[in-house]
Scaffold this motif. Structure first.
Motif, PDB file in Angstrom:
ATOM      1  N   ASP A 213       0.664  -1.174  -0.082  1.00 15.98           N
ATOM      2  CA  ASP A 213       0.011   0.049  -0.125  1.00 15.98           C
ATOM      3  C   ASP A 213       0.960   1.212  -0.245  1.00 15.98           C
ATOM      4  O   ASP A 213       0.552   2.157  -0.651  1.00 15.98           O
ATOM      5  CB  ASP A 213      -0.891  -0.014   1.354  1.00 15.98           C
ATOM      6  CG  ASP A 213      -2.354   0.384   1.006  1.00 15.98           C
ATOM      7  OD1 ASP A 213      -2.774  -0.525  -0.092  1.00 15.98           O
ATOM      8  OD2 ASP A 213      -3.056   1.090   1.563  1.00 15.98           O
ATOM      9  N   ASP A 214       2.004   1.093   0.881  1.00 20.86           N
ATOM     10  CA  ASP A 214       2.753   2.405   0.980  1.00 20.86           C
ATOM     11  C   ASP A 214       3.407   2.546  -0.368  1.00 20.86           C
ATOM     12  O   ASP A 214       3.796   3.741  -0.997  1.00 20.86           O
ATOM     13  CB  ASP A 214       3.975   2.009   1.998  1.00 20.86           C
ATOM     14  CG  ASP A 214       3.432   1.850   3.326  1.00 20.86           C
ATOM     15  OD1 ASP A 214       2.195   2.209   3.663  1.00 20.86           O
ATOM     16  OD2 ASP A 214       4.045   1.641   4.256  1.00 20.86           O
TER      17      ASP A 214
ATOM     18  N   LEU B  92      -5.515   5.240  -8.361  1.00 21.80           N
ATOM     19  CA  LEU B  92      -5.427   5.055  -6.868  1.00 21.80           C
ATOM     20  C   LEU B  92      -6.848   5.620  -6.311  1.00 21.80           C
ATOM     21  O   LEU B  92      -7.223   5.248  -5.163  1.00 21.80           O
ATOM     22  CB  LEU B  92      -4.456   6.322  -6.315  1.00 21.80           C
ATOM     23  CG  LEU B  92      -3.556   5.706  -5.056  1.00 21.80           C
ATOM     24  CD1 LEU B  92      -2.991   4.417  -5.214  1.00 21.80           C
ATOM     25  CD2 LEU B  92      -2.386   6.609  -4.927  1.00 21.80           C
TER      26      LEU B  92
ATOM     27  N   ARG C 224      -1.983  10.805  -5.724  1.00 21.04           N
ATOM     28  CA  ARG C 224      -0.772  10.194  -5.460  1.00 21.04           C
ATOM     29  C   ARG C 224       0.129  10.792  -4.613  1.00 21.04           C
ATOM     30  O   ARG C 224       0.235  11.851  -4.610  1.00 21.04           O
ATOM     31  CB  ARG C 224       0.055   9.812  -6.904  1.00 21.04           C
ATOM     32  CG  ARG C 224       1.100   9.056  -7.127  1.00 21.04           C
ATOM     33  CD  ARG C 224       1.672   8.852  -8.341  1.00 21.04           C
ATOM     34  NE  ARG C 224       2.138  10.082  -9.017  1.00 21.04           N
ATOM     35  CZ  ARG C 224       3.501  10.208  -9.144  1.00 21.04           C
ATOM     36  NH1 ARG C 224       4.467   9.489  -8.778  1.00 21.04           N
ATOM     37  NH2 ARG C 224       3.942  11.319  -9.860  1.00 21.04           N
TER      38      ARG C 224
ATOM     39  N   ASP D 187       0.949   4.017  -3.141  1.00 20.27           N
ATOM     40  CA  ASP D 187       0.716   5.552  -2.867  1.00 20.27           C
ATOM     41  C   ASP D 187       1.706   6.341  -3.729  1.00 20.27           C
ATOM     42  O   ASP D 187       1.408   7.518  -3.914  1.00 20.27           O
ATOM     43  CB  ASP D 187       0.885   5.893  -1.591  1.00 20.27           C
ATOM     44  CG  ASP D 187       0.619   7.282  -1.005  1.00 20.27           C
ATOM     45  OD1 ASP D 187      -0.799   7.521  -1.117  1.00 20.27           O
ATOM     46  OD2 ASP D 187       1.590   7.917  -0.632  1.00 20.27           O
TER      47      ASP D 187
ATOM     48  N   ASP E  29       0.686  10.140   1.313  1.00 18.36           N
ATOM     49  CA  ASP E  29       1.537   9.874   2.449  1.00 18.36           C
ATOM     50  C   ASP E  29       2.760  10.900   2.433  1.00 18.36           C
ATOM     51  O   ASP E  29       2.891  11.356   3.707  1.00 18.36           O
ATOM     52  CB  ASP E  29       2.163   8.518   2.574  1.00 18.36           C
ATOM     53  CG  ASP E  29       1.107   7.270   2.489  1.00 18.36           C
ATOM     54  OD1 ASP E  29       0.140   7.863   2.728  1.00 18.36           O
ATOM     55  OD2 ASP E  29       1.537   6.283   2.330  1.00 18.36           O
TER      56      ASP E  29
END
Lengths: 345, 345
Positions: free
Chosen positions: B234-235, B246, B250, B238, B253
């Motif tokens: 998941d990281d 997504l 994007r 991102d 995080d």
């Protein structure tokens, strides 16, 4: 000694041990802020009435003299040890979880004389602290060492109780926006929101110690009866106790437009309960307005009705205890029932 | 077929039955608004990956051909019937409860393409809906009809899992305000917040069907491994998936200053991760800034590091499955592990 003094002595005699058990089972673990918030309300005080009730039921049921057996390895009906204290902590922890989440929903600033958890920390932490206590309560109920079939029944009682408390809280919120709530609906809400946790506190020790179904059911009903009486008495106190004793504005239920056993009865007597107190401008409500409202509720017999109803439930509850051996612990359970409708705040 | 297509087929083949079971076990009861809010997210969609995982473990373990046995009375290892579906619903309901409460804490407006529960209703109702699902999940786990000793173990796994999810969420919040989080701490948070529910979904069917301790432990670890891989992937997504695929910005995080396996690795390589993206003015972050940040993270090998780490966990997870009989269901469990790190969004 009066029933109130006997109950106070019974609670005080067990409080330190209950507090120590809470400390033992809910230490300040990592993540620290989460566990600090989870422990905050539990360590801020509380009578520990429900854990006391649970321990007394065990003593009454097994006919052992109060406080002569260790609660961590309490002999069940076949003389096998059960960690009753873990069950008592579980019930207290559930109570604490519901208070934390209720205070967020009602946006109450104070609880037990200290800021509520979401005020002292923040809403997110308070939600999470309540959620942590929720699962911890299930963990504690799984640590009693009782035979698996009894554990399953105790967990079932606990889970059902939690669902019902949520339903009761939802009805309570729904009723605030409704003008046509009936006394029956109100009593159902009280049973769900308040009484079922007394019922769990009374039934679970009987389940864990291996009592028969009829005894478990009788104790459950005892809890329901006294829990209902507790709430109705609360409604009466809100109108009849001076503000300084109550710790909040007398008549706050009227000011907030809350339905209670008293106002619902009055409406059935033809009283226009909406006009008793101007709920649009809570700040402007005077002591004299409350006095007048209370006088009107008294004149149609609504306060007497509620007092009688509470007493009726207490008498029913005490009758349920006939299934237990006649001993000192059972007599204290009767005292708790009486205490719930004689306490002044 | 690719692993993704096989997983999709396996999930789709069971989804309707899982959805029907949720409808059956969580009907629109009174108080209606509460149950409507409790059902809202569950009926809004969701892949049902965890329930599928639970059902597949049961099929692999008992070496039965997928979907040939009724999930409501599934033969355990001694051929006694167990209501596995009730366990599967329990896990999905726990997932739903955590999403509802997390969305309140993070103040997220959308979930599964619809408004989050506290936006569609209100915060109080969302707290209460989550609390209701919480206890309902325990009720469902008590309705499998498995022998009491297994039920006790399954409930223990469920309760511990819930506590750990709360701890993981608390660490996640704590880490946002800390500049010195280590990769080990991050991985512990991921395990608690995300992986333990996969572990419960994999271990609980083994417990309910009477598998030995080593098998239960191996399946639990399989869940931990693939859950960790899921989050690390998941990281990576991102940073590497175009915003339109997504369904969110994007690099969000980076914009939000969240620690991930990638940024923590980069920091260890000497990258000043705080200055990669200006987190003080999220609105002003351009696609070009994200491109540059990703290029820098790539240049120090952080994205490759995370991809490798995710793959390592998947390989470990698949190894754990060696304890199961070699059959089609086991092969699908391997596919699920692969799927979690090959999915593109």
């Amino acid at each position: 000694m009066s029933c109130k003094e006997r109950v106070r002595a019974a609670v005080e005699a067990r409080r330190e041990e209950v507090n120590d058990a809470i400390d033992e089972q809910l230490p300040l673990a990592r993540p620290e802020r989460l566990y600090e918030a989870s422990r905050y309300l539990l360590t801020a005080g509380g009578k520990r009435l429900r854990p006391t009730l649970l321990l007394l039921v065990a003593e009454a049921l097994t006919d052992t003299d109060p406080q002569t057996q260790p609660y961590r390895s309490f002999p069940d009906l076949t003389d096998e040890p059960v960690d009753l204290m873990s069950g008592a902590v579980s019930i207290e922890v559930i109570q604490s979880f519901t208070l934390i989440h209720d205070d967020i929903m009602d946006d109450d600033d104070l609880r037990r004389g200290v800021p509520s958890v979401h005020r002292e920390y923040d809403v997110g932490t308070a939600i999470l602290a309540g959620d942590t206590l929720y699962s911890k309560a299930f963990e504690y109920m799984l640590e009693t060492g009782a035979p698996p079939d009894r554990q399953v029944r105790a967990l079932d009682e606990l889970a059902t109780t939690c669902t019902e408390i949520c339903e009761g809280q939802a009805f309570d919120v729904e009723f605030e926006g409704r003008g046509d709530v009936t006394t029956d609906e109100y009593m159902e809400m009280v049973e769900l929101k308040t009484a079922v946790l007394y019922a769990a506190a009374a039934a679970i020790p009987a389940i864990l110690l291996g009592a028969d179904d009829e005894t478990v059911d009788a104790l459950h009903q005892y809890g329901i009866d006294i829990g209902r009486a507790f709430q109705i008495h609360d409604d009466v106190l809100d109108l009849t106790t001076p503000s300084e004793k109550l710790g909040k504005q007398r008549g706050s239920d009227l000011v907030e437009g809350k339905r209670t056993a008293i106002t619902l009865h009055a409406r059935e007597q033809g009283v226009d309960i909406e006009s008793l107190v101007d709920t649009d401008d809570p700040e402007a409500v005077t002591e004299a307005t409350i006095d007048e409202a209370v006088a009107e509720l008294e004149s149609v017999g609504s306060i007497q009705f509620a007092s009688d109803l509470a007493e009726e439930h207490v008498e029913n509850g005490k009758q349920r205890l006939q299934r237990l051996p006649d001993n000192e612990a059972r007599s204290l359970l009767e005292d708790i029932a009486d205490f719930l409708i004689t306490r002044e705040y």
